[in-house]
Design an enzyme around this catalytic site. Sequence first.
Site, short mmCIF file in Angstrom:
data_model
loop_
_atom_site.label_atom_id
_atom_site.label_comp_id
_atom_site.label_asym_id
_atom_site.label_seq_id
_atom_site.Cartn_x
_atom_site.Cartn_y
_atom_site.Cartn_z
N GLU A 275 -6.66 -7.45 -1.53
CA GLU A 275 -7.17 -7.40 -0.16
C GLU A 275 -8.62 -6.95 -0.21
O GLU A 275 -8.96 -5.98 -0.90
CB GLU A 275 -6.41 -6.39 0.72
CG GLU A 275 -5.00 -6.71 1.06
CD GLU A 275 -4.43 -5.73 2.10
OE1 GLU A 275 -5.23 -5.11 2.85
OE2 GLU A 275 -3.20 -5.59 2.16
N GLU B 214 0.79 -1.24 0.00
CA GLU B 214 0.00 0.00 0.00
C GLU B 214 0.83 1.29 0.00
O GLU B 214 0.71 2.13 0.90
CB GLU B 214 -0.98 0.00 1.18
CG GLU B 214 -1.93 -1.17 1.15
CD GLU B 214 -2.99 -1.16 2.22
OE1 GLU B 214 -4.01 -1.85 2.06
OE2 GLU B 214 -2.80 -0.47 3.25
#
Length: 420
Positions: free
Chosen positions: A338, A226
């Site tokens: 995710e 991320e």
Amino acid sequence: MKFTRQLLSFFGLSLQFSQTFGAPTPVEDSINQSLESRGNKFASVDQRLFKVDGKKTSYFAGRDGTEDIGFRADILGANTWWLGHLFDNADVDTALDQICETGYKVLRVWGFGTTNDATKTQDVYYQVLNSSGQYFNYNTRNEAGIARLDHAVAAAEQRGIKLILPFLNNFDDLGGINTYTNVYGGDHNSFYTNAAAQAAFKKYIKFIVSRYKGSSAVFSWELCNEPRCRGCSPDVVHNWAAATSAYIKTLDKKHPVCVGDEGWLQPSTQVANNDGSYAYSNYEGVDSEKLLSIPTIDFATFHMYPNQWGYNYTWGNTWIEQHNEIGKRAGKPMLLEEYAVPQGEDRKAIMGQWQDTIVTKTSVAGDMVWQFGTHFPSGNNPFDEYALYYDTTANSDYDVLARQHAKVMAAKKPVATLKV
């Protein structure tokens, strides 16, 4: 996911060790050490889908329990970030055996573990960065070093499981960007252009790639979990991703490379229902579609937490379809890397709707829940409120969202659906 995002405070809860940490090995003395190559069953991309062993192209949503025929449509992924950070081999083996039984095929495991002070950590760590230099932790006496990831990789390989290995964390947990800027100066955002920090980061990448590139367990390399650069032009992360992925390709041309970003879009991104709100605002300084244009980035990732980002759960279907459209334009695979709904919500209804969108309306190449959970023999508990716990009960959340989803994905015909 940032796993201390008001959700988690679990590190150290069950790791009550009083260890004396030996000095890790300096980089200069160890950079060329590697594990023995144990296979050549590598993953690759084929237009918008994946294949393994060059044998079959398909979607993935789990582990194919049949003979070695390459990726089929019945393989489901999960996040098990903690697999290389467990001290107990029995915990690793328990998780992997349950994962095999479930049908999971691809796992995402943290390939990073950096500390600035080894005397103050009780966590597994693979690297030390401090004012005296950069060191890799080969110490097996206390089993807090790279031997933990070695076992995870070897155990996955034995079971035919593939791993996505990120090299870095955007957040502070277990080896984030700030472990580099603490030593080489600057702040989080300047990491991407800090020459000294990038040189050290590339040494770490070489350490990991050289060690595992011969293993058939590696599915892909991932730049960062991320990555974000708030207030930055998206060119900052884009240029960093281009340079870093190109460097990885000089070390290993066989394995795919991805960024590991959350899929943030821009106000100008040409997708339906782009309302310019948070996910489309450049607030995090990332342009996912632009990242996918990098020649040395082989596939795209996107993450999905509507409840954390200020959206309702049905918006998740829009997010999936938008990224499918981006993948279609780029001609590369899209991986929902995710996604999760916290325990206590109607997860079968909410996540089941997202899975149905993937199956019936898109050519998204795979999806990976955050995160697989279980009960370890050691009592260790590295899980958050989003964990989907292993459960053999019929029609449980786990049965529906893992086992049954894998069967549905198995029926999805790759060629027929590539038009969407």
